[in-house]
Design a protein around this motif. Structure first.
Motif: not given
Length: 207
Positions: A65-66, A71-75, A93-97, A166-169
């Motif tokens: 999550g961190e 990555k979101l802050r960079e974008l 946020r979907v693909l990194h997870r 779409l998250l792998p939970f």
């Protein structure tokens, strides 16, 4: 073994070992001895950084999550238009997870069912951090007239929840499908939500 235990990145090395073992055994069968053996350190060294197996696996999820938040802050800091930033942020946020657990055969929910309650709390805390980044982009976009968003705070959570399916939970990487398909789905959902944030343009009527 002593050299490894003294490394500045020992915490990350331990979490890397957890990642391997979760994919191999799952939470229930994984032991602290397994982790120590995987990393090549004594079990006591692990307890210096993580007080329990539960905290160990939760820290592993926190690390994913961190990285997403970073990555979101960079974008968000890129010079792209607000709508392009939002689209890229929603997809990443979907693909990194997905990429982080692509080698798992179970969903995270099934894998970590024994720690579900604290997992959901930690997960929500991460979503709060993500939403704060989205809120900043929405607020700036509205200020510049690029977005029609009178309530950036609420809208940020709508964007988060809109892509959570779409998250792998709840689903395993295999159930989520191929990465290319997942990226396409995330992009389509993002496009639909962002379309609703674009300012309406006056229609010119011609006779």
């Amino acid at each position: 073994m002593r050299q490894i235990a003294r490394r500045a990145d020992i915490r990350d090395l331990i979490l890397d070992g957890v990642d391997v073992l979760l994919a191999k055994y799952g939470y229930g069968k994984m032991t602290m001895e397994d982790v120590a053996r995987q990393v090549g350190i004594g079990k006591g060294t692990i307890y210096l950084h993580f007080p329990s197996k539960e905290e160990l696996v939760l820290a592993h999820i926190d690390r994913i999550g961190e990285t997403v938040v970073r990555k979101l802050r960079e974008l968000a800091g890129s010079p792209d238009p607000a709508e392009r930033k939002l689209r890229r942020m929603l997809v990443i946020r979907v693909l990194h997870r997905f990429d982080s657990v692509a080698h798992y055969t179970q969903s995270l929910g099934d894998l970590l069912s024994s720690v579900r309650a604290p997992l959901l709390v930690r997960r929500q805390a991460t979503f709060e951090k993500e939403a704060a980044v989205f809120e900043d982009v929405l607020r700036d976009g509205a200020r510049l007239g690029a977005l029609d968003c009178p309530d950036p705070r609420t809208t940020s959570f709508v964007l988060i929840h809109g892509t959570n399916s779409l998250l792998p939970f709840s689903l395993s990487p295999r159930e989520l499908g191929r990465r290319e398909e997942l990226e396409d789905q995330a992009g389509r959902i993002a496009d639909l939500m962002i379309k609703g944030l674009l300012p309406s343009r006056p229609t010119s009527w011609t006779r």
